[in-house]
Structure formats: C-alpha cells, structure tokens
Scaffold this motif. Structure first.
Motif, PDB file in Angstrom:
ATOM      1  N   PRO A  79      -0.677  -3.685 -10.471  1.00 34.67           N
ATOM      2  CA  PRO A  79      -1.719  -3.121  -9.606  1.00 34.67           C
ATOM      3  C   PRO A  79      -1.242  -1.928  -8.779  1.00 34.67           C
ATOM      4  CG  PRO A  79      -0.823  -5.122  -8.631  1.00 34.67           C
ATOM      5  CD  PRO A  79      -0.168  -4.963  -9.969  1.00 34.67           C
ATOM      6  N   GLN A  80      -2.220  -1.145  -8.316  1.00 30.78           N
ATOM      7  CA  GLN A  80      -1.968  -0.049  -7.385  1.00 30.78           C
ATOM      8  C   GLN A  80      -2.823  -0.258  -6.139  1.00 30.78           C
ATOM      9  OE1 GLN A  80      -0.057   2.747  -7.308  1.00 30.78           O
ATOM     10  NE2 GLN A  80       0.988   2.159  -9.204  1.00 30.78           N
ATOM     11  N   ARG A  81      -2.216  -0.068  -4.998  1.00 36.60           N
ATOM     12  CA  ARG A  81      -2.973  -0.113  -3.739  1.00 36.60           C
ATOM     13  C   ARG A  81      -2.665   1.182  -2.995  1.00 36.60           C
ATOM     14  NH1 ARG A  81      -1.332  -6.426  -2.560  1.00 36.60           N
ATOM     15  NH2 ARG A  81      -2.492  -7.227  -4.351  1.00 36.60           N
ATOM     16  N   SER A  86      -5.819  -8.687  -4.573  1.00 36.01           N
ATOM     17  CA  SER A  86      -5.789  -7.490  -3.719  1.00 36.01           C
ATOM     18  C   SER A  86      -6.753  -7.653  -2.544  1.00 36.01           C
ATOM     19  CB  SER A  86      -6.173  -6.240  -4.518  1.00 36.01           C
ATOM     20  OG  SER A  86      -5.151  -5.933  -5.439  1.00 36.01           O
ATOM     21  N   ASP A 124      -6.735  -2.964 -10.286  1.00 34.71           N
ATOM     22  CA  ASP A 124      -6.104  -4.129 -10.899  1.00 34.71           C
ATOM     23  C   ASP A 124      -6.486  -4.247 -12.363  1.00 34.71           C
ATOM     24  OD1 ASP A 124      -4.576  -6.087  -9.020  1.00 34.71           O
ATOM     25  OD2 ASP A 124      -6.176  -5.237  -7.783  1.00 34.71           O
ATOM     26  N   SER A 160      -7.901  -0.375  -4.345  1.00 34.89           N
ATOM     27  CA  SER A 160      -6.996  -1.126  -5.221  1.00 34.89           C
ATOM     28  C   SER A 160      -7.464  -1.014  -6.667  1.00 34.89           C
ATOM     29  CB  SER A 160      -6.942  -2.598  -4.789  1.00 34.89           C
ATOM     30  OG  SER A 160      -8.208  -3.202  -4.906  1.00 34.89           O
ATOM     31  N   GLY A 187       0.850  -1.194   0.000  1.00 37.60           N
ATOM     32  CA  GLY A 187       0.000   0.000   0.000  1.00 37.60           C
ATOM     33  C   GLY A 187       0.882   1.239   0.000  1.00 37.60           C
TER      34      GLY A 187
END
Ligand code: ATP
Ligand code: MG
Length: 569
Positions: free
Chosen positions: A129-131, A173, A164, A162, A66
C-alpha cells in the motif's frame, strides 16, 4: 519573544463582525486578521498554534507510514474532467483561466491529482500500500463563508490518500487513519467523537466524521442514550414505520378553506398528521420533482440528493410553482403528470390518507398509494429526529451539536476507475487500486479548541498547541530589580527550551494581565517586589484560579517539569 515586539494587536472590544466566540477571541487576541470574506492572515500567535497542530498531524501520519508530499494548488481542468467533477463540483470550485485561456481551478481537495500521480508512477502490487499526504492551502468558494476559520474560502487542510490492493487493504488503511485521528485530536486537547457520516454517492458504510462537541457547531449529531451509536443527523436511517392497512375507501375531493400547512389540514379534517402526505417541489439539476413524506416527518435533503443522484437540489419558489400549476399548501401527487415523484419509504404504508388536490383550497381524502398515484422512486428520504428510537437498540436518540474537524472516507475505486489507475497483481493481471481519503481542517481544529476551551477573559490553550508556554510579567516596569530578574528568567527559560513571552512593555500590570488571559498562555509568572524580597515569584496556570509561590531559584526546573509533562500527554 518580547511582548514589545510581538505582532499581536489585542483589542478590548468585541468585533461586531464575529458571531462565535472562537472568531471573536482570535480577533481580540491579535491572532487573526481578515483580508477578504473567508480569507485571513494568520498573525504570528495563531500561526505558531497552526504549526504545532501541523507537527502533531505530521507525527501521527508518519507513524502510520504516511509520506508527506506537496501537490500544486493550481490544477488543470483536464484532471477534473477525467473524474467528471469539473461539471459536478458547482460554484464552490474556484475556477480560473491562464493567459492562453486554458481552464484551471484552485484545488478544493486532491483526489484527481494524487490519482494522476499514482497512475503514472506506480505499476506493481509490490509497491502497495501507499499512504500519501500533504498539508496545504485549499480553496472553496463557499456560499456562506462565516465564523472566521470555521468556514473559510481559503483554508489549510491535511489530506491523505491511501492506495491498496483490495478492500481488505483499504479497511486496514482506513482503520489506521481513524486511530491516528483519535490520537491527533486527543493531543490537541479536543473533546470529540467519531460519528457515522454520509458517504455520498459511493454508498456503503464508508465514512466517519470527527466531531468536536460544541453548541456553536454547524452539524447536528444524534447519539443513542444506551449504546455507542452516533451519527451525523444527515446519515441516520431507521426502518420505516409500517401503519396498519385499512380497507380502501373511494377517493374524494373536499374543500379545506384557509388550510395551508399539514397541521392546519390535519386539524380541519380531524385526522392525525401522520395521515397527511406532505408534498414539496424541488429543483434537482434541470428537473422539477415532487417529494412526498408523511405529514409528521421532515425531508432529509442529503438523502434526497443521493436518491435522485443529482448534483444540485433546491426547493422551488412560489412563482415557479404557479407556472407549473401548483400551489403551496395544496400540492399533491394525485393527478400530477409529467413530473417525477420521489416518495419516502413510509408513504406506501399509508391508507386512506390526505393530500393536496393541486387546486387552491382543496385536498383529497381517502388517498391510497398505488391505486391513486405511483411514485417513480421510493427511497429513504426522511430526517430521523432526536427522541426517536436508536436504529441499533431500544435506546433513544439524543441530539448534540458538533464541529466537523476531520473526515475519513472509503473511496473504493471511484477515482481509480474514472482515471484508470491500475496496478499489476502477482499473476500479472491489471487491477484497479482501492482508495481512501482522509482530511483534517487545521484552522477549523484550532478554532474548535477555542470554542471548547475559553472563559470570559479569553482563550485557555492546552500546552500542546499553545503559541507559547509561559508569559513572564514584571508588575512594575520602573523597578530596575524586577526588570532585571525578568530579563534573566526569560533568558534561562529560553535556554531550557521553554517557549516564553517576556512582557517588557511599558504598560500598567492590569493591561499585561488582561492580555495574558486573552491570549491564553498556559502559565503566567508574575514578578513583584514583595515576593522578590522573600525570593519567590508567583506562578498561575491559565486553567485554574490557584496561585503558587515558587522560589526564584527553582522556577525554571518547576516550569520545565510542568511543560514537559503536559507536552507528553
Ligand atoms: P463541510 O461539510 O463543513 O463543508 P466538508 O465535509 O465539505 O466540510 P471535507 O471535504 O470533508 O469537508 O474536508 C475535510 C476537512 O476540511 C473538514 O473535516 C473540515 O475540517 C475542513 N474544511 C472543509 N471545508 C472547510 C472550510 N470551508 N473552512 C475551513 N475548514 C474546512
Ligand atoms: Mg467532510
């Protein structure tokens, strides 16, 4: 910290406005003060605990990749108009205007804002991905702010989002957040259970709530006594019970004088409650609807709202009913025109049933769905209750109360679609980002720990989130040697990294002991004259009655070992 300077105004009396123990104890321990309904100042002790919970959250969020950021609390209406939530969020959304008359709101949650950033700043599948998460003050103009920090109008929340490439990524996630939540709540010392929760309009099996178990919890959770099934009662569904069909008899209207409830009617006519079609009238947004369930069932308003797809839902009062020609106690679907009807899945299985005749004091008997009326929507809208069979096995459902401290949620493309948040995949094709969101109420978590961990004298903090680890109490402030020893110990503890309060106040020992128990320091060191003569001090844990004498020369190492061991747990 010296107790003489500590801003912790303890109270002996239980404040009248506080209904539940966590609220009472936070006020009594001088941790919290109210400024307006549902709006509080965290005094230094509770803010220390809040910061420790936030530190735990940060560690666990960072551990799953994160990235912490901070979005604004003041959000322009345009973002909320794009997602459609400006209209649907209702009165809980705290709206305001700037000096130019432009609409804003104070963020109750930040899906819109984070999706706006994603849309502007991310392009390629390579970046996913982004968290992304923040720990921030949220605003919700709750209808009934209550129970102190449990349901505030301004409160601190951790929210992660999140992004994805696809559903597979989202599942990963989601699982990562789910596992992180396990660690967070365990480290806070909570007894909790993740339970299946209503994913609202999005559908699917896409949400869990983390429930701290406590009798004062606002949520009801159903657990199976045999398998590991557990769900918020709002979300429990079972197959409809299929009654054996009888041969249809002719519809008949009969007088049922004085019979108002399902129970009365069933008794008067000598039938089972299951044979009665319970009919209620709701206002769903602008529209009135008739809602039908079997007489022995209750309506689940969350399911009903999902079935209708409406934003607001409320039972109508008697005046509105009469205006429409209905009477409470004798409402029914037969002959009802110009009003939509929603029936539970079990209703079509009834034959020769009973329902109100829309005429005061009369009911129909031998009512047969399909022949005598047709529901516009047939859906699962009933409440499954404790005692019923588990939806997954032969076990039975038991009920417990819980405090929702966190929720994880698969959003899929709900927001990326409405706000046009795309990324480009390996083949150059534009695809919608697949999203999840994950919230924790920081103040509610602190309050939940107190609900679970206290006794008649006060709070019992776990070491991990206690405002301080140790309190040092010299029993007589007039004895020079006691005060000097306390002062020296205080100094050594500080140097050893043990968070310590030195109760240097000119108070009787009884007052100091009471405050120490109320505030709930995990360890208490008492320095008395007799002990000192033998070279010992007394150590007592807040969570035990046992008093241990520890040589003065060893106390720092002794306490340090306990603190370190419990911080790692
Ligand atoms: P509730 O059903 O209790 O109103 P919610 O489901 O609307 O809560 P979420 O949107 O899931 O809340 O928010 C994430 C977390 O924020 C919740 O799990 C809870 O711990 C916390 N929270 C929500 N509303 C409040 C509030 N009014 N006061 C304090 N904490 C809150
Ligand atoms: Mg929730």
């Amino acid at each position: 910290m010296r107790a003489s300077k500590l801003y912790a105004p303890t109270l002996r009396e239980v404040p009248a406005e506080a209904e539940i123990i966590s609220h009472q104890l936070m006020l009594r321990a001088g941790m919290l003060r109210k400024v307006a309904a549902g709006i509080y100042t965290y005094l230094p002790l509770s803010w220390r605990t809040m910061k420790k919970i936030m530190d735990i959250i940060r560690e666990e969020m960072d551990a799953i990749d994160g990235q912490e950021l901070m979005m604004p609390a003041a959000l322009p209406a345009e973002l909320w108009q794009q997602s459609g939530r400006w209209q649907v969020y209702g009165d809980e959304l705290w709206r305001l205007k700037d000096r130019h008359g432009r609409d804003f709101c104070l963020g109750p949650t930040h899906e819109e804002c984070i999706t706006y950033h994603f849309k502007n700043d991310f392009r390629s599948y390579k970046q996913l991905p982004q968290r992304l998460y923040q720990i921030q003050t949220k605003f919700r103009d709750e209808r009934r702010p209550r129970f102190g920090l449990m349901r505030g109008r301004e409160f601190v929340m951790k929210d992660m989002y999140s992004f994805d490439l696809d559903e597979d990524g989202l599942n990963k996630s989601y699982q990562a957040a789910y596992d992180a939540y396990h660690r967070i709540f365990s480290r806070c010392g909570l007894r909790f259970r993740p339970v299946e929760a209503d994913p609202g309009a999005i559908g699917g099996n896409g949400s869990h709530e983390f429930m701290a178990l406590a009798d004062t919890g606002e949520c009801e959770v159903l657990f199976c006594n045999q398998c590991d099934y557990a769900a918020n009662i709002e979300f429990v569904s079972r197959e409809p019970e299929k009654a054996a069909m009888e041969e249809s008899k002719p519809l008949e209207k009969v007088a049922t004088p004085g019979a108002k409830t399902v129970e009365d009617v069933a008794q008067f006519l000598g039938v089972d409650r299951k044979q009665v079609i319970k009919t209620l009238c709701y206002q769903a947004d602008e529209e009135l609807v008739l809602v039908l369930v079997r007489g022995d069932r209750q309506i689940n308003e969350v399911k009903l709202q999902n079935a209708l797809g409406c934003f607001t839902l409320a039972m109508v009062n008697d005046d509105v009913l009469q205006e429409k020609g209905y009477f409470r106690g004798s409402m029914g679907p037969v002959g009802s025109k110009g009003i939509r009807m929603v029936a539970d899945l079990e209703v079509p299985y009834l034959s020769n049933a009973v329902c109100g005749a829309n005429e005061s004091g009369y009911h129909y008997i031998h009512v047969n769905p399909e022949r005598d009326f047709k529901a516009d929507i047939v859906a699962d809208i009933r409440l499954v209750e404790a005692g019923e069979q588990c939806p997954h096995c032969n076990g039975h459902l038991e009920s417990k109360r819980g405090i929702e401290v966190g929720q994880v949620f698969k959003l899929y493309t709900k927001y990326s679609q409405s706000m046009e948040a795309y990324y480009t995949d390996e083949t150059g094709e534009e695809k919608l980002a697949v999203m999840g969101c994950y919230g924790i109420g920081v103040g509610r978590t602190m309050a939940a720990v107190i609900e679970q961990s206290h006794d008649e004298n006060g709070i019992i903090w776990p070491m991990t989130i206690a405002p301080y680890h140790v309190v040092i109490i010299p029993v007589n402030d007039k004895e020079e040697i006691l005060m000097r020893t306390a002062e020296e110990l205080y100094d050594k503890f500080q140097k050893a990294g043990i968070e310590t309060v030195f109760d240097d106040r000119k108070e009787r020992p009884g007052v100091k002991f009471k405050d120490a128990d109320l505030i709930g320091y995990p360890l208490k060191i008492t320095i008395g004259k007799k002990g000192l003569e033998r070279g010992v001090v007394e150590l007592k844990r807040r969570d035990s009655e046992v008093m241990t004498e520890v040589p003065l020369s060893e106390i720092v190492a002794y306490v340090k070992a306990i603190v370190q061991k419990e911080l790692i747990k």
